[in-house]
Every structure is written in structure tokens, then in C-alpha cells.
Write a protein that holds these residues in place. Structure first.
Motif, PDB file in Angstrom:
ATOM      1  N   ILE A 113     -51.066 -13.210  -0.622  1.00 36.34           N
ATOM      2  CA  ILE A 113     -50.078 -12.007  -0.757  1.00 36.34           C
ATOM      3  C   ILE A 113     -48.643 -12.794  -0.110  1.00 36.34           C
ATOM      4  O   ILE A 113     -48.536 -13.570   0.888  1.00 36.34           O
ATOM      5  CB  ILE A 113     -50.817 -10.976   0.018  1.00 36.34           C
ATOM      6  CG1 ILE A 113     -51.862 -10.018   0.306  1.00 36.34           C
ATOM      7  CG2 ILE A 113     -49.268  -9.988  -0.364  1.00 36.34           C
ATOM      8  CD1 ILE A 113     -51.912  -9.288   1.733  1.00 36.34           C
ATOM      9  N   PHE A 114     -47.880 -12.551  -1.455  1.00 36.86           N
ATOM     10  CA  PHE A 114     -46.737 -13.664  -1.424  1.00 36.86           C
ATOM     11  C   PHE A 114     -45.757 -12.027  -1.165  1.00 36.86           C
ATOM     12  O   PHE A 114     -45.992 -11.243  -1.353  1.00 36.86           O
ATOM     13  CB  PHE A 114     -46.306 -13.663  -2.557  1.00 36.86           C
ATOM     14  CG  PHE A 114     -47.773 -14.889  -2.656  1.00 36.86           C
ATOM     15  CD1 PHE A 114     -47.424 -16.422  -2.348  1.00 36.86           C
ATOM     16  CD2 PHE A 114     -48.497 -14.498  -3.575  1.00 36.86           C
ATOM     17  CE1 PHE A 114     -48.169 -17.228  -2.969  1.00 36.86           C
ATOM     18  CE2 PHE A 114     -49.844 -15.297  -3.466  1.00 36.86           C
ATOM     19  CZ  PHE A 114     -49.472 -16.849  -3.532  1.00 36.86           C
ATOM     20  N   PHE A 115     -44.903 -12.373  -0.040  1.00 38.85           N
ATOM     21  CA  PHE A 115     -44.455 -11.642   0.568  1.00 38.85           C
ATOM     22  C   PHE A 115     -43.133 -11.447   0.478  1.00 38.85           C
ATOM     23  O   PHE A 115     -41.651 -11.932   1.080  1.00 38.85           O
ATOM     24  CB  PHE A 115     -44.365 -10.819   2.300  1.00 38.85           C
ATOM     25  CG  PHE A 115     -45.582 -10.418   2.847  1.00 38.85           C
ATOM     26  CD1 PHE A 115     -45.988  -9.196   2.803  1.00 38.85           C
ATOM     27  CD2 PHE A 115     -46.501 -11.309   3.071  1.00 38.85           C
ATOM     28  CE1 PHE A 115     -46.941  -8.661   3.225  1.00 38.85           C
ATOM     29  CE2 PHE A 115     -47.740 -10.707   3.596  1.00 38.85           C
ATOM     30  CZ  PHE A 115     -48.321  -9.319   3.453  1.00 38.85           C
ATOM     31  N   MET A 116     -42.710 -11.616  -0.746  1.00 37.46           N
ATOM     32  CA  MET A 116     -41.068 -11.925  -1.454  1.00 37.46           C
ATOM     33  C   MET A 116     -39.725 -11.235  -1.029  1.00 37.46           C
ATOM     34  O   MET A 116     -38.659 -11.772  -0.976  1.00 37.46           O
ATOM     35  CB  MET A 116     -41.633 -11.924  -2.459  1.00 37.46           C
ATOM     36  CG  MET A 116     -41.356 -10.885  -3.312  1.00 37.46           C
ATOM     37  SD  MET A 116     -42.021 -10.541  -5.889  1.00 37.46           S
ATOM     38  CE  MET A 116     -39.979 -11.474  -5.248  1.00 37.46           C
ATOM     39  N   HIS A 117     -39.514  -9.988  -0.894  1.00 30.38           N
ATOM     40  CA  HIS A 117     -39.021  -9.205   0.048  1.00 30.38           C
ATOM     41  C   HIS A 117     -38.875  -9.386   1.450  1.00 30.38           C
ATOM     42  O   HIS A 117     -37.922  -8.230   1.825  1.00 30.38           O
ATOM     43  CB  HIS A 117     -38.629  -8.387  -0.579  1.00 30.38           C
ATOM     44  CG  HIS A 117     -38.886  -7.960  -2.672  1.00 30.38           C
ATOM     45  ND1 HIS A 117     -37.182  -8.600  -2.503  1.00 30.38           N
ATOM     46  CD2 HIS A 117     -39.577  -7.328  -2.797  1.00 30.38           C
ATOM     47  CE1 HIS A 117     -37.596  -8.372  -4.125  1.00 30.38           C
ATOM     48  NE2 HIS A 117     -38.840  -7.469  -4.487  1.00 30.38           N
ATOM     49  N   TYR A 118     -39.737 -10.432   1.403  1.00 25.71           N
ATOM     50  CA  TYR A 118     -39.280 -10.353   3.821  1.00 25.71           C
ATOM     51  C   TYR A 118     -38.782 -11.783   3.911  1.00 25.71           C
ATOM     52  O   TYR A 118     -38.878 -12.682   3.261  1.00 25.71           O
ATOM     53  CB  TYR A 118     -40.329  -9.420   4.438  1.00 25.71           C
ATOM     54  CG  TYR A 118     -41.511  -8.384   4.245  1.00 25.71           C
ATOM     55  CD1 TYR A 118     -41.696  -7.551   4.684  1.00 25.71           C
ATOM     56  CD2 TYR A 118     -42.170  -8.549   2.549  1.00 25.71           C
ATOM     57  CE1 TYR A 118     -41.849  -6.384   4.609  1.00 25.71           C
ATOM     58  CE2 TYR A 118     -42.520  -6.894   1.981  1.00 25.71           C
ATOM     59  CZ  TYR A 118     -42.473  -6.160   3.454  1.00 25.71           C
ATOM     60  OH  TYR A 118     -42.447  -4.877   3.107  1.00 25.71           O
ATOM     61  N   THR A 119     -38.552 -11.311   5.147  1.00 24.97           N
ATOM     62  CA  THR A 119     -37.018 -12.866   5.666  1.00 24.97           C
ATOM     63  C   THR A 119     -37.819 -13.260   6.784  1.00 24.97           C
ATOM     64  O   THR A 119     -38.058 -14.262   7.603  1.00 24.97           O
ATOM     65  CB  THR A 119     -35.999 -12.116   6.290  1.00 24.97           C
ATOM     66  OG1 THR A 119     -35.915 -11.500   7.507  1.00 24.97           O
ATOM     67  CG2 THR A 119     -35.027 -11.750   5.289  1.00 24.97           C
ATOM     68  N   SER A 120     -39.095 -12.683   7.294  1.00 30.09           N
ATOM     69  CA  SER A 120     -39.483 -13.323   8.300  1.00 30.09           C
ATOM     70  C   SER A 120     -41.398 -13.215   8.769  1.00 30.09           C
ATOM     71  O   SER A 120     -41.843 -11.733   8.019  1.00 30.09           O
ATOM     72  CB  SER A 120     -39.353 -13.349  10.411  1.00 30.09           C
ATOM     73  OG  SER A 120     -39.186 -11.616  10.450  1.00 30.09           O
ATOM     74  N   LYS A 121     -42.110 -13.520   9.436  1.00 31.00           N
ATOM     75  CA  LYS A 121     -43.629 -13.253   9.605  1.00 31.00           C
ATOM     76  C   LYS A 121     -43.794 -11.993  10.784  1.00 31.00           C
ATOM     77  O   LYS A 121     -44.182 -11.424  10.505  1.00 31.00           O
ATOM     78  CB  LYS A 121     -44.435 -14.300  10.193  1.00 31.00           C
ATOM     79  CG  LYS A 121     -44.538 -15.167   9.771  1.00 31.00           C
ATOM     80  CD  LYS A 121     -44.923 -16.285  10.399  1.00 31.00           C
ATOM     81  CE  LYS A 121     -45.391 -17.950   9.740  1.00 31.00           C
ATOM     82  NZ  LYS A 121     -45.742 -18.792  10.891  1.00 31.00           N
ATOM     83  N   GLU A 122     -42.765 -11.550  11.468  1.00 32.97           N
ATOM     84  CA  GLU A 122     -42.959 -10.336  12.232  1.00 32.97           C
ATOM     85  C   GLU A 122     -42.028  -8.756  11.070  1.00 32.97           C
ATOM     86  O   GLU A 122     -43.069  -8.159  11.838  1.00 32.97           O
ATOM     87  CB  GLU A 122     -41.586 -10.527  13.199  1.00 32.97           C
ATOM     88  CG  GLU A 122     -42.019 -11.979  14.134  1.00 32.97           C
ATOM     89  CD  GLU A 122     -41.654 -13.472  14.170  1.00 32.97           C
ATOM     90  OE1 GLU A 122     -42.193 -13.867  14.342  1.00 32.97           O
ATOM     91  OE2 GLU A 122     -41.401 -13.387  12.544  1.00 32.97           O
ATOM     92  N   GLN A 123     -41.090  -9.626  10.671  1.00 28.17           N
ATOM     93  CA  GLN A 123     -41.182  -8.059  10.314  1.00 28.17           C
ATOM     94  C   GLN A 123     -41.809  -7.842   9.485  1.00 28.17           C
ATOM     95  O   GLN A 123     -42.580  -6.950   8.648  1.00 28.17           O
ATOM     96  CB  GLN A 123     -39.570  -8.662   9.021  1.00 28.17           C
ATOM     97  CG  GLN A 123     -39.340  -7.420   7.831  1.00 28.17           C
ATOM     98  CD  GLN A 123     -38.164  -8.057   6.886  1.00 28.17           C
ATOM     99  OE1 GLN A 123     -38.033  -8.481   6.617  1.00 28.17           O
ATOM    100  NE2 GLN A 123     -37.355  -7.339   6.454  1.00 28.17           N
ATOM    101  N   VAL A 124     -42.624  -8.841   8.557  1.00 31.20           N
ATOM    102  CA  VAL A 124     -43.757  -9.099   7.419  1.00 31.20           C
ATOM    103  C   VAL A 124     -45.071  -7.553   8.761  1.00 31.20           C
ATOM    104  O   VAL A 124     -45.835  -6.650   8.279  1.00 31.20           O
ATOM    105  CB  VAL A 124     -45.018  -9.773   6.732  1.00 31.20           C
ATOM    106  CG1 VAL A 124     -46.311  -9.811   6.784  1.00 31.20           C
ATOM    107  CG2 VAL A 124     -43.853 -10.405   6.028  1.00 31.20           C
TER     108      VAL A 124
END
Length: 215
Positions: A113-124
């Protein structure tokens, strides 16, 4: 800024400006959209609703999305394992995208999964886990499109997914034969549908209010 980027910014303004008006047109506020890209988040914004799906602000490669939706409850029990973008099995397909490498990438079992609108692992992790809890299994819509390596086999599998509520957006004539397909007009140079061409509210292509009301 690219033309696509400009279109997305203008559409974001339009989505939010008319969201409360659109909200009055639907018969439910609680429903889940499982999407292969950011479309679900755009729809929630279009109706001034909280995001009720973990598939927000991210994308799947087409074949992985098909795997995901066929065994979604099992996949959602798995732990996200973050990897370096350069270790992605899709690295050669994505490396020329100027944004690739600037956002988190995670494996979920045997898919990525590509979390293109996230800035960090923690946020994801925080948003992924929170939104899994919001899934409404009684009112759920599956959405797919012809991006990210989509093949005829992938569309056929999506068409055969044993659920009632599903929609597939495409610019390709050869994919328009499928019963879930909504053919969207786009410039001839487009080999697949760009995010800014996917309808997030009612359009000449599809009635999104009706789609939601029938969930």
C-alpha cells in the motif's frame, strides 16, 4: 504545478464549497467506500462527512487491490509492515514518479500500500486503525479504476466480485464492456483515468447521490 495538480486543487475547492448542499441529497451519513485510490476521501469531503474507510489518501497497484477486496477482512487483521520505497516490488514501475519515495510504503501480508498523502508511519498507523473501526459493513461501496497497471483480468475479477455495490471508472473503450464500468471522457492522450477526471459528485456519467442512497 502540473495540469492535473491544478485540476485537483480547483476540484477540492468545489467539493468543499457545495458539500453541505450535497449532504441534504443523501439518505445516510454512515457508509464505507473501499477504493483503490483517493476517490473515497474525495467523496466524503464532497458530502461533508467524516472518513469511514481505511483506504483514504493512498493507492494500491491494481492486482494488489483485487487481492485485498477478495479477502478484505483477513487483510485488515494483518499488521502494516513499512518498507523502503526502493524495496517495493513495484519500484521499477513507480520510480519515475517524482513523488515516489517521499511517502510511506507498507506491506500488508503479500500486498503493498502506497500512502501518498501521509507524512509519517505514525500518522498512517493512527488513521488506518481508527478508520478500520469506522467501517460500516452493512453499507459498503467498492470502487476501482484503470490506473496502476490495471489489466483485463483485474477488471474481470472486479466485475465478478460477489457484492452488489461496486463501480469501475475507465477511459478505455475495451474496459467499457464490463457491467460495473462507467466510461469517462478524457483527453485522447490519457491511457488511464486521472484522479481529477473521476466524478466525486453527480455528473453526466453517474449519479453519486443515487449510488450512496442505494447502499
Amino acid at each position: 504545478m502540473t495540469i492535473e495538480g491544478l485540476r485537483l486543487k480547483l476540484l477540492a475547492i468545489k467539493r468543499k464549497r457545495l458539500s453541505k448542499f450535497r449532504k441534504r441529497k443523501i439518505n445516510k451519513n454512515k457508509f464505507t467506500i473501499i477504493s483503490n485510490n483517493c476517490w473515497g476521501g474525495e467523496v466524503y469531503e464532497s458530502y461533508d462527512l467524516i472518513k469511514q474507510s481505511p483506504t483514504i489518501g493512498l493507492f494500491f497497484m491494481a492486482s494488489d487491490y483485487i487481492k485485498f477486496i477478495y479477502n478484505i477482512k483477513d487483510y485488515l487483521k494483518k499488521e502494516l509492515v513499512f518498507i523502503s520505497p526502493s524495496d517495493s516490488m513495484y519500484y521499477n514501475q513507480l520510480k519515475n514518479d517524482r513523488f515516489f519515495g517521499n511517502y510511506p510504503v507498507a506491506k500488508l501480508g503479500d500486498i503493498e500500500i502506497f500512502f501518498m498523502h501521509y507524512t509519517s508511519k505514525e500518522q498512517v498507523i493512527e488513521k488506518w486503525q481508527r478508520r478500520i473501526k469506522r467501517i460500516n459493513w452493512d453499507h459498503i461501496l467498492y470502487k476501482f479504476n484503470d490506473q496502476n497497471g490495471c489489466t483485463d483480468y483485474d477488471v474481470k475479477m472486479f466485475d465478478n466480485l460477489p457484492v452488489h455495490n461496486k463501480v469501475f471508472f475507465t477511459v478505455r473503450k475495451d474496459f467499457a464492456k464490463y457491467k460495473t464500468a462507467v466510461k469517462i471522457k478524457a483527453p485522447r492522450s490519457h491511457k488511464f483515468i486521472c484522479a481529477s477526471y473521476e466524478p466525486f459528485g453527480n455528473s453526466k456519467y453517474i449519479n453519486i447521490n443515487e449510488l450512496i442512497n442505494n447502499l
